[in-house]
Scaffold this active site. Structure first.
Site, PDB file in Angstrom:
ATOM      1  N   GLU A  15      -1.757  11.460  -2.710  1.00  0.00           N
ATOM      2  CA  GLU A  15      -0.500   9.956  -1.219  1.00  0.00           C
ATOM      3  C   GLU A  15       0.799  10.995  -1.874  1.00  0.00           C
ATOM      4  OE1 GLU A  15      -4.343   8.969  -0.320  1.00  0.00           O
ATOM      5  OE2 GLU A  15      -3.823   9.309  -2.204  1.00  0.00           O
ATOM      6  N   THR A  16       1.507  10.397  -0.688  1.00  0.00           N
ATOM      7  CA  THR A  16       3.069   9.979  -0.981  1.00  0.00           C
ATOM      8  C   THR A  16       3.424   9.224  -0.054  1.00  0.00           C
ATOM      9  OG1 THR A  16       3.953  12.731  -1.573  1.00  0.00           O
ATOM     10  CG2 THR A  16       5.996  10.858  -0.976  1.00  0.00           C
TER      11      THR A  16
END
Length: 296
Positions: free
Chosen positions: A49-50
Protein backbone atom coordinates in the site's frame (compact mmCIF):
# COMPACT_ATOMS: atom_id res chain seq x y z
CA UNK A 1 7.83 19.77 -17.32
CA UNK A 2 7.71 21.58 -13.98
CA UNK A 3 8.14 19.29 -10.97
CA UNK A 4 7.30 19.99 -7.38
CA UNK A 5 8.85 18.38 -4.35
CA UNK A 6 6.73 17.10 -1.44
CA UNK A 7 7.57 15.28 1.76
CA UNK A 8 7.84 11.50 1.45
CA UNK A 9 8.37 8.81 4.07
CA UNK A 10 8.60 5.06 4.02
CA UNK A 11 7.69 3.59 7.37
CA UNK A 12 7.74 0.07 8.78
CA UNK A 13 4.52 -0.74 10.63
CA UNK A 14 3.81 -3.21 13.45
CA UNK A 15 7.47 -3.31 14.40
CA UNK A 16 10.06 -1.23 16.22
CA UNK A 17 12.87 -2.90 14.27
CA UNK A 18 13.46 -1.80 10.65
CA UNK A 19 12.66 -4.35 7.93
CA UNK A 20 10.67 -6.67 10.25
CA UNK A 21 7.17 -5.24 9.77
CA UNK A 22 5.02 -4.15 6.84
CA UNK A 23 6.38 -1.19 4.82
CA UNK A 24 4.19 1.73 3.78
CA UNK A 25 4.97 4.64 1.46
CA UNK A 26 3.46 7.97 2.55
CA UNK A 27 3.15 10.94 0.20
CA UNK A 28 2.36 14.27 1.89
CA UNK A 29 0.44 17.26 0.51
CA UNK A 30 -1.25 15.15 -2.15
CA UNK A 31 -4.32 17.38 -2.61
CA UNK A 32 -3.44 18.31 -6.20
CA UNK A 33 -3.00 14.70 -7.32
CA UNK A 34 -5.85 12.95 -9.10
CA UNK A 35 -6.73 9.27 -8.82
CA UNK A 36 -4.72 8.25 -11.89
CA UNK A 37 -1.61 10.00 -10.57
CA UNK A 38 -1.96 8.36 -7.16
CA UNK A 39 -2.38 4.97 -8.78
CA UNK A 40 0.71 5.51 -10.93
CA UNK A 41 2.77 6.40 -7.84
CA UNK A 42 1.47 3.36 -5.98
CA UNK A 43 2.47 1.11 -8.87
CA UNK A 44 5.92 2.74 -8.84
CA UNK A 45 6.53 2.30 -5.09
CA UNK A 46 5.50 -1.34 -5.63
CA UNK A 47 4.55 -1.80 -1.96
CA UNK A 48 1.41 -3.48 -0.71
CA UNK A 49 0.00 0.00 0.00
CA UNK A 50 0.86 3.64 -0.55
CA UNK A 51 -0.91 6.33 1.50
CA UNK A 52 -1.58 9.87 0.29
CA UNK A 53 -2.15 12.54 2.97
CA UNK A 54 -4.56 15.35 2.15
CA UNK A 55 -6.34 18.15 3.98
CA UNK A 56 -9.46 16.81 5.71
CA UNK A 57 -12.92 17.67 4.44
CA UNK A 58 -14.46 16.88 7.85
CA UNK A 59 -13.61 19.38 10.60
CA UNK A 60 -13.37 16.56 13.14
CA UNK A 61 -10.45 14.91 11.30
CA UNK A 62 -6.76 15.68 11.72
CA UNK A 63 -6.00 14.58 8.16
CA UNK A 64 -7.46 12.67 5.23
CA UNK A 65 -5.84 9.67 3.60
CA UNK A 66 -6.36 7.80 0.35
CA UNK A 67 -4.92 4.29 0.29
CA UNK A 68 -3.79 2.52 -2.89
CA UNK A 69 -2.42 -0.91 -3.65
CA UNK A 70 -0.59 -1.46 -6.93
CA UNK A 71 -3.96 -2.54 -8.35
CA UNK A 72 -6.53 -0.12 -6.93
CA UNK A 73 -7.84 2.01 -4.09
CA UNK A 74 -8.95 0.67 -0.69
CA UNK A 75 -11.58 2.38 1.49
CA UNK A 76 -9.68 1.32 4.62
CA UNK A 77 -6.64 -0.70 5.63
CA UNK A 78 -5.03 -1.16 9.02
CA UNK A 79 -1.30 -0.89 8.51
CA UNK A 80 -1.69 2.23 6.33
CA UNK A 81 -3.83 3.74 9.10
CA UNK A 82 -1.16 3.24 11.77
CA UNK A 83 1.63 4.09 9.33
CA UNK A 84 -0.05 7.30 8.19
CA UNK A 85 -0.60 8.37 11.79
CA UNK A 86 3.06 7.73 12.58
CA UNK A 87 4.21 9.63 9.48
CA UNK A 88 1.87 12.55 10.21
CA UNK A 89 3.23 12.97 13.74
CA UNK A 90 6.83 12.17 12.77
CA UNK A 91 6.71 15.05 10.28
CA UNK A 92 6.18 17.47 13.15
CA UNK A 93 2.45 17.93 12.71
CA UNK A 94 0.35 17.95 15.88
CA UNK A 95 -2.88 16.24 16.77
CA UNK A 96 -5.87 18.51 17.44
CA UNK A 97 -6.37 16.62 20.70
CA UNK A 98 -3.25 15.35 22.49
CA UNK A 99 -3.10 11.57 22.49
CA UNK A 100 -5.91 11.28 19.94
CA UNK A 101 -6.09 11.39 16.15
CA UNK A 102 -9.01 11.17 13.75
CA UNK A 103 -8.29 9.89 10.25
CA UNK A 104 -10.70 10.61 7.42
CA UNK A 105 -10.75 7.95 4.70
CA UNK A 106 -13.21 6.47 2.24
CA UNK A 107 -14.59 4.21 4.98
CA UNK A 108 -15.38 7.22 7.19
CA UNK A 109 -13.70 8.58 10.31
CA UNK A 110 -11.24 6.28 12.07
CA UNK A 111 -10.26 7.07 15.66
CA UNK A 112 -6.69 6.51 16.85
CA UNK A 113 -5.39 6.68 20.41
CA UNK A 114 -1.96 6.73 22.00
CA UNK A 115 -1.34 3.65 24.10
CA UNK A 116 1.02 4.24 27.03
CA UNK A 117 3.23 7.16 27.98
CA UNK A 118 5.32 8.95 25.36
CA UNK A 119 8.56 8.62 27.34
CA UNK A 120 7.98 4.88 27.73
CA UNK A 121 7.82 4.14 24.00
CA UNK A 122 4.12 4.77 23.44
CA UNK A 123 2.42 3.09 20.52
CA UNK A 124 -0.73 4.05 18.65
CA UNK A 125 -3.83 2.00 18.01
CA UNK A 126 -6.89 2.43 15.81
CA UNK A 127 -10.45 1.62 16.78
CA UNK A 128 -11.67 -1.24 14.61
CA UNK A 129 -14.32 0.12 12.22
CA UNK A 130 -17.80 -1.41 12.00
CA UNK A 131 -17.98 -4.64 10.02
CA UNK A 132 -20.46 -6.95 8.38
CA UNK A 133 -20.13 -10.67 9.12
CA UNK A 134 -21.19 -13.38 6.66
CA UNK A 135 -20.86 -17.01 7.83
CA UNK A 136 -19.35 -19.44 5.34
CA UNK A 137 -21.98 -22.09 4.45
CA UNK A 138 -21.15 -25.57 5.71
CA UNK A 139 -21.51 -26.78 2.12
CA UNK A 140 -18.22 -24.93 1.43
CA UNK A 141 -16.20 -26.57 4.21
CA UNK A 142 -14.85 -29.27 1.93
CA UNK A 143 -13.79 -26.70 -0.65
CA UNK A 144 -12.09 -24.69 2.10
CA UNK A 145 -10.14 -27.74 3.29
CA UNK A 146 -9.01 -28.38 -0.27
CA UNK A 147 -8.05 -24.74 -0.84
CA UNK A 148 -5.97 -24.62 2.34
CA UNK A 149 -4.68 -28.18 1.84
CA UNK A 150 -5.29 -28.67 5.55
CA UNK A 151 -7.29 -30.94 7.83
CA UNK A 152 -6.54 -28.68 10.81
CA UNK A 153 -9.37 -26.16 10.37
CA UNK A 154 -11.28 -25.66 13.63
CA UNK A 155 -14.87 -25.61 12.40
CA UNK A 156 -16.19 -25.18 15.95
CA UNK A 157 -15.30 -21.53 15.31
CA UNK A 158 -17.37 -20.98 12.18
CA UNK A 159 -15.38 -19.46 9.30
CA UNK A 160 -16.88 -16.11 8.33
CA UNK A 161 -16.41 -13.31 5.88
CA UNK A 162 -15.73 -10.10 7.81
CA UNK A 163 -15.80 -6.82 5.90
CA UNK A 164 -14.59 -3.74 7.78
CA UNK A 165 -13.56 -1.92 4.62
CA UNK A 166 -11.12 -4.71 3.72
CA UNK A 167 -13.02 -8.00 3.33
CA UNK A 168 -11.41 -11.13 4.85
CA UNK A 169 -12.44 -14.75 5.23
CA UNK A 170 -11.48 -15.49 8.85
CA UNK A 171 -10.56 -19.10 9.60
CA UNK A 172 -9.29 -20.62 12.85
CA UNK A 173 -6.72 -23.42 12.73
CA UNK A 174 -6.03 -25.93 15.49
CA UNK A 175 -2.66 -24.41 16.38
CA UNK A 176 -0.10 -21.79 15.44
CA UNK A 177 1.99 -24.50 13.80
CA UNK A 178 -0.93 -25.43 11.56
CA UNK A 179 -1.14 -21.79 10.46
CA UNK A 180 2.57 -21.74 9.62
CA UNK A 181 2.25 -25.00 7.66
CA UNK A 182 -0.50 -23.80 5.30
CA UNK A 183 0.15 -24.42 1.60
CA UNK A 184 -2.49 -22.44 -0.27
CA UNK A 185 -4.19 -23.18 -3.57
CA UNK A 186 -4.86 -19.50 -4.35
CA UNK A 187 -7.30 -20.05 -7.20
CA UNK A 188 -9.40 -22.45 -5.15
CA UNK A 189 -9.26 -20.13 -2.14
CA UNK A 190 -10.38 -17.16 -4.25
CA UNK A 191 -13.49 -19.08 -5.28
CA UNK A 192 -14.37 -19.92 -1.67
CA UNK A 193 -13.59 -16.45 -0.31
CA UNK A 194 -15.56 -14.63 -2.99
CA UNK A 195 -18.66 -16.53 -1.91
CA UNK A 196 -18.72 -14.46 1.30
CA UNK A 197 -17.49 -11.28 -0.37
CA UNK A 198 -13.90 -11.70 0.83
CA UNK A 199 -10.69 -10.92 -1.05
CA UNK A 200 -8.32 -12.87 1.14
CA UNK A 201 -7.84 -15.31 3.99
CA UNK A 202 -7.06 -14.33 7.59
CA UNK A 203 -5.95 -17.57 9.25
CA UNK A 204 -5.14 -17.70 12.94
CA UNK A 205 -4.18 -20.33 15.51
CA UNK A 206 -3.18 -20.28 19.15
CA UNK A 207 0.38 -20.56 20.41
CA UNK A 208 1.20 -22.55 23.53
CA UNK A 209 0.97 -20.63 26.80
CA UNK A 210 4.72 -19.95 26.77
CA UNK A 211 4.77 -19.02 23.07
CA UNK A 212 5.87 -15.75 21.45
CA UNK A 213 2.30 -14.40 21.24
CA UNK A 214 -1.29 -15.44 21.87
CA UNK A 215 -1.97 -16.17 18.19
CA UNK A 216 -0.05 -16.70 14.97
CA UNK A 217 -1.73 -15.01 11.97
CA UNK A 218 -1.23 -15.28 8.23
CA UNK A 219 -3.06 -13.22 5.61
CA UNK A 220 -3.23 -14.57 2.06
CA UNK A 221 -4.66 -12.18 -0.52
CA UNK A 222 -6.81 -13.41 -3.39
CA UNK A 223 -8.27 -10.12 -4.70
CA UNK A 224 -6.08 -7.14 -5.58
CA UNK A 225 -2.95 -9.18 -6.21
CA UNK A 226 -2.27 -12.68 -4.91
CA UNK A 227 0.26 -13.36 -2.20
CA UNK A 228 0.94 -13.01 1.50
CA UNK A 229 0.71 -9.76 3.42
CA UNK A 230 3.40 -9.36 6.11
CA UNK A 231 1.33 -7.76 8.92
CA UNK A 232 -2.30 -6.75 8.55
CA UNK A 233 -4.29 -4.38 10.74
CA UNK A 234 -7.69 -4.85 9.08
CA UNK A 235 -7.44 -8.65 9.27
CA UNK A 236 -6.48 -8.54 12.92
CA UNK A 237 -9.45 -6.25 13.54
CA UNK A 238 -11.67 -8.82 11.77
CA UNK A 239 -10.27 -11.67 13.86
CA UNK A 240 -10.73 -9.70 17.09
CA UNK A 241 -14.35 -8.93 16.22
CA UNK A 242 -15.12 -12.55 15.39
CA UNK A 243 -13.44 -13.81 18.58
CA UNK A 244 -15.77 -11.54 20.56
CA UNK A 245 -18.88 -12.55 18.63
CA UNK A 246 -18.08 -16.26 18.98
CA UNK A 247 -17.31 -15.92 22.71
CA UNK A 248 -13.71 -17.00 22.17
CA UNK A 249 -11.89 -13.93 23.44
CA UNK A 250 -8.70 -14.97 25.26
CA UNK A 251 -9.14 -12.03 27.65
CA UNK A 252 -9.35 -8.24 27.66
CA UNK A 253 -6.17 -8.10 25.61
CA UNK A 254 -3.98 -10.41 23.55
CA UNK A 255 -1.05 -10.33 21.15
CA UNK A 256 -0.39 -11.55 17.61
CA UNK A 257 2.72 -12.51 15.70
CA UNK A 258 2.54 -12.25 11.92
CA UNK A 259 4.89 -12.45 8.95
CA UNK A 260 6.97 -15.32 10.32
CA UNK A 261 7.17 -17.36 7.11
CA UNK A 262 8.24 -14.21 5.25
CA UNK A 263 11.15 -13.54 7.57
CA UNK A 264 9.30 -10.72 9.33
CA UNK A 265 8.43 -10.38 13.01
CA UNK A 266 5.29 -8.26 13.08
CA UNK A 267 3.63 -7.73 16.44
CA UNK A 268 0.05 -6.60 16.96
CA UNK A 269 -1.62 -5.73 20.26
CA UNK A 270 -5.40 -6.08 20.60
CA UNK A 271 -7.31 -4.49 23.47
CA UNK A 272 -11.05 -4.74 24.14
CA UNK A 273 -12.56 -1.60 25.68
CA UNK A 274 -15.88 -3.00 26.86
CA UNK A 275 -16.94 0.27 28.51
CA UNK A 276 -16.68 2.15 25.24
CA UNK A 277 -17.59 -0.81 23.04
CA UNK A 278 -14.38 -0.52 21.02
CA UNK A 279 -11.64 -2.87 19.89
CA UNK A 280 -8.20 -1.26 19.62
CA UNK A 281 -5.64 -2.61 17.14
CA UNK A 282 -2.17 -1.30 17.90
CA UNK A 283 1.52 -1.64 17.25
CA UNK A 284 4.78 0.19 16.83
CA UNK A 285 5.96 1.98 13.70
CA UNK A 286 9.35 3.32 12.66
CA UNK A 287 10.49 5.65 9.87
CA UNK A 288 12.99 3.98 7.55
CA UNK A 289 13.14 6.48 4.65
CA UNK A 290 12.60 10.22 5.11
CA UNK A 291 12.95 12.66 2.27
CA UNK A 292 11.02 14.05 -0.67
CA UNK A 293 9.42 12.83 -3.87
CA UNK A 294 9.16 14.69 -7.18
CA UNK A 295 5.62 15.10 -8.50
CA UNK A 296 4.59 16.32 -11.94
Amino acid sequence: MTLRSVRFKQVDVFTSQPFKGNPLAVVFDADELDTAQMQAIARWTNLSETAFLLAPTDARADYRVRIFTTQGELPFAGHPTLGSAHAFLDSGRAAKTPGRLVQECAAGLIELAQQGEEDAGAQWAFAAPPATVTPLPATQYGALRAALRSEAIDFTAQPCGVDNGAPWLVVRLASAQDVLALDIDYDALAAVASGVGAQGLAAYGAHAADGPATFEVRCLMTGLGKGEDPVTGSANAAIALLLAQQNRRPGAHYTVRQGTVMGRDGRVAINYDDMAGKIWIGGAAITVVDGSIQLA
